[in-house]
Design a protein around this motif. Structure first.
Motif, PDB file in Angstrom:
ATOM      1  N   ALA A 192      46.142 -13.829  -3.466  1.00  0.00           N
ATOM      2  CA  ALA A 192      46.948 -14.544  -2.813  1.00  0.00           C
ATOM      3  C   ALA A 192      46.258 -16.022  -2.572  1.00  0.00           C
ATOM      4  O   ALA A 192      45.176 -16.206  -2.541  1.00  0.00           O
ATOM      5  CB  ALA A 192      46.919 -14.023  -1.277  1.00  0.00           C
TER       6      ALA A 192
ATOM      7  N   TYR B 226      45.211 -12.443   5.014  1.00  0.00           N
ATOM      8  CA  TYR B 226      46.444 -11.883   5.213  1.00  0.00           C
ATOM      9  C   TYR B 226      47.393 -11.720   4.523  1.00  0.00           C
ATOM     10  O   TYR B 226      48.148 -10.657   4.166  1.00  0.00           O
ATOM     11  CB  TYR B 226      46.850 -12.468   6.748  1.00  0.00           C
ATOM     12  CG  TYR B 226      45.941 -12.298   7.582  1.00  0.00           C
ATOM     13  CD1 TYR B 226      45.203 -11.210   8.125  1.00  0.00           C
ATOM     14  CD2 TYR B 226      45.764 -13.612   8.373  1.00  0.00           C
ATOM     15  CE1 TYR B 226      44.208 -11.175   9.181  1.00  0.00           C
ATOM     16  CE2 TYR B 226      44.843 -13.373   9.593  1.00  0.00           C
ATOM     17  CZ  TYR B 226      43.959 -12.367   9.797  1.00  0.00           C
ATOM     18  OH  TYR B 226      43.222 -12.391  10.862  1.00  0.00           O
ATOM     19  N   ARG B 227      47.696 -12.698   3.565  1.00  0.00           N
ATOM     20  CA  ARG B 227      48.717 -12.694   2.345  1.00  0.00           C
ATOM     21  C   ARG B 227      48.340 -11.487   1.412  1.00  0.00           C
ATOM     22  O   ARG B 227      49.308 -10.776   0.845  1.00  0.00           O
ATOM     23  CB  ARG B 227      49.113 -13.919   1.925  1.00  0.00           C
ATOM     24  CG  ARG B 227      49.461 -15.003   2.725  1.00  0.00           C
ATOM     25  CD  ARG B 227      49.999 -16.080   2.014  1.00  0.00           C
ATOM     26  NE  ARG B 227      50.639 -16.975   2.934  1.00  0.00           N
ATOM     27  CZ  ARG B 227      50.633 -18.421   2.744  1.00  0.00           C
ATOM     28  NH1 ARG B 227      50.128 -19.103   1.892  1.00  0.00           N
ATOM     29  NH2 ARG B 227      51.455 -18.970   3.625  1.00  0.00           N
ATOM     30  N   ALA B 228      47.055 -11.576   1.049  1.00  0.00           N
ATOM     31  CA  ALA B 228      46.534 -10.691   0.135  1.00  0.00           C
ATOM     32  C   ALA B 228      46.862  -9.230   0.534  1.00  0.00           C
ATOM     33  O   ALA B 228      46.770  -8.360   0.008  1.00  0.00           O
ATOM     34  CB  ALA B 228      45.127 -10.807  -0.221  1.00  0.00           C
ATOM     35  N   ASN B 229      47.002  -8.888   1.924  1.00  0.00           N
ATOM     36  CA  ASN B 229      47.020  -7.688   2.297  1.00  0.00           C
ATOM     37  C   ASN B 229      48.556  -7.439   2.905  1.00  0.00           C
ATOM     38  O   ASN B 229      48.936  -6.467   3.717  1.00  0.00           O
ATOM     39  CB  ASN B 229      46.238  -7.148   3.249  1.00  0.00           C
ATOM     40  CG  ASN B 229      44.799  -7.069   2.702  1.00  0.00           C
ATOM     41  OD1 ASN B 229      44.564  -6.153   2.066  1.00  0.00           O
ATOM     42  ND2 ASN B 229      43.835  -7.815   2.843  1.00  0.00           N
ATOM     43  N   ASP B 230      49.399  -8.163   2.632  1.00  0.00           N
ATOM     44  CA  ASP B 230      50.741  -8.451   3.288  1.00  0.00           C
ATOM     45  C   ASP B 230      50.819  -8.098   4.884  1.00  0.00           C
ATOM     46  O   ASP B 230      51.744  -7.514   5.351  1.00  0.00           O
ATOM     47  CB  ASP B 230      51.507  -7.018   2.510  1.00  0.00           C
ATOM     48  CG  ASP B 230      52.076  -7.590   0.974  1.00  0.00           C
ATOM     49  OD1 ASP B 230      52.031  -8.457   0.686  1.00  0.00           O
ATOM     50  OD2 ASP B 230      51.826  -6.492   0.453  1.00  0.00           O
ATOM     51  N   ILE B 231      49.812  -8.766   5.514  1.00  0.00           N
ATOM     52  CA  ILE B 231      49.780  -8.556   6.999  1.00  0.00           C
ATOM     53  C   ILE B 231      51.005  -9.748   7.496  1.00  0.00           C
ATOM     54  O   ILE B 231      50.359 -11.139   7.067  1.00  0.00           O
ATOM     55  CB  ILE B 231      48.315  -8.785   7.426  1.00  0.00           C
ATOM     56  CG1 ILE B 231      47.791  -7.870   6.968  1.00  0.00           C
ATOM     57  CG2 ILE B 231      48.392  -8.897   9.188  1.00  0.00           C
ATOM     58  CD1 ILE B 231      46.269  -7.479   7.328  1.00  0.00           C
ATOM     59  N   VAL B 232      51.768  -9.671   8.162  1.00  0.00           N
ATOM     60  CA  VAL B 232      52.771 -10.427   8.678  1.00  0.00           C
ATOM     61  C   VAL B 232      53.023 -10.622  10.088  1.00  0.00           C
ATOM     62  O   VAL B 232      53.465 -11.361  10.508  1.00  0.00           O
ATOM     63  CB  VAL B 232      54.074 -10.710   7.807  1.00  0.00           C
ATOM     64  CG1 VAL B 232      53.787 -11.072   6.261  1.00  0.00           C
ATOM     65  CG2 VAL B 232      54.757  -9.338   7.909  1.00  0.00           C
ATOM     66  N   ASP B 233      52.839  -9.388  10.861  1.00  0.00           N
ATOM     67  CA  ASP B 233      53.017  -9.176  11.946  1.00  0.00           C
ATOM     68  C   ASP B 233      51.568  -9.090  12.847  1.00  0.00           C
ATOM     69  O   ASP B 233      50.553  -8.468  12.417  1.00  0.00           O
ATOM     70  CB  ASP B 233      53.857  -7.917  12.299  1.00  0.00           C
ATOM     71  CG  ASP B 233      55.126  -7.944  11.878  1.00  0.00           C
ATOM     72  OD1 ASP B 233      55.732  -9.115  11.780  1.00  0.00           O
ATOM     73  OD2 ASP B 233      55.555  -7.030  11.260  1.00  0.00           O
TER      74      ASP B 233
ATOM     75  N   LYS C 274      43.579  -6.625  -1.378  1.00  0.00           N
ATOM     76  CA  LYS C 274      44.483  -5.662  -2.136  1.00  0.00           C
ATOM     77  C   LYS C 274      45.062  -6.260  -3.372  1.00  0.00           C
ATOM     78  O   LYS C 274      45.479  -5.787  -4.372  1.00  0.00           O
ATOM     79  CB  LYS C 274      45.694  -5.228  -1.577  1.00  0.00           C
ATOM     80  CG  LYS C 274      45.085  -4.082  -0.277  1.00  0.00           C
ATOM     81  CD  LYS C 274      46.116  -3.467   0.645  1.00  0.00           C
ATOM     82  CE  LYS C 274      45.649  -2.771   1.605  1.00  0.00           C
ATOM     83  NZ  LYS C 274      46.762  -1.999   2.484  1.00  0.00           N
ATOM     84  N   LYS C 275      45.291  -7.650  -3.230  1.00  0.00           N
ATOM     85  CA  LYS C 275      46.028  -8.381  -4.332  1.00  0.00           C
ATOM     86  C   LYS C 275      45.666  -9.971  -4.176  1.00  0.00           C
ATOM     87  O   LYS C 275      45.173 -10.463  -3.323  1.00  0.00           O
ATOM     88  CB  LYS C 275      47.671  -8.180  -4.372  1.00  0.00           C
ATOM     89  CG  LYS C 275      48.160  -8.874  -2.960  1.00  0.00           C
ATOM     90  CD  LYS C 275      49.749  -8.650  -3.188  1.00  0.00           C
ATOM     91  CE  LYS C 275      50.443  -9.395  -1.812  1.00  0.00           C
ATOM     92  NZ  LYS C 275      52.011  -9.405  -1.943  1.00  0.00           N
TER      93      LYS C 275
END
Length: 99
Positions: A7, A83-90, A4-5
């Motif tokens: 990272a 994961y950072r590019a998709n704001d996945i943190v959990d 998505k963005k």
């Protein structure tokens, strides 16, 4: 997984790699810069492509600046950037648990 963005994960320290991942539209566009490209370029590329495939990433611009990282480090840096590019943190399924 759709990117998505932009990272970044990793550093430019010895035995590490810095992976930048950005949205793409023409499949995987991979750029590798490495001090050991002549000796290990094919293995580096294979590790990165295998990790992207496992994450089901089919369109992305990926730039890797390798400073002699081991395969496990390359995998972790690609996963971290994705994961950072998709704001996945959990509940991140690190490593071999991703299928």
């Amino acid at each position: 997984m759709e990117i998505k963005k932009s990272a970044v994960a990793g550093t430019l320290e010895s035995s590490d790699a810095q992976v930048t991942i950005e949205p793409g539209t023409n499949g995987i566009e991979l750029t590798i810069k490495s001090s050991v490209i002549n000796q290990f370029g094919n293995a580096i590329k294979a590790t990165i492509m295998e990790t992207l495939e496992r994450l089901e990433i089919t369109n992305a611009k990926v730039t890797v600046v390798d400073k002699g990282a081991l395969d496990c480090t390359l995998k972790a840096r690609v996963e971290g950037a994705a994961y950072r590019a998709n704001d996945i943190v959990d509940n991140i399924p690190w490593g071999g648990t991703i299928r």
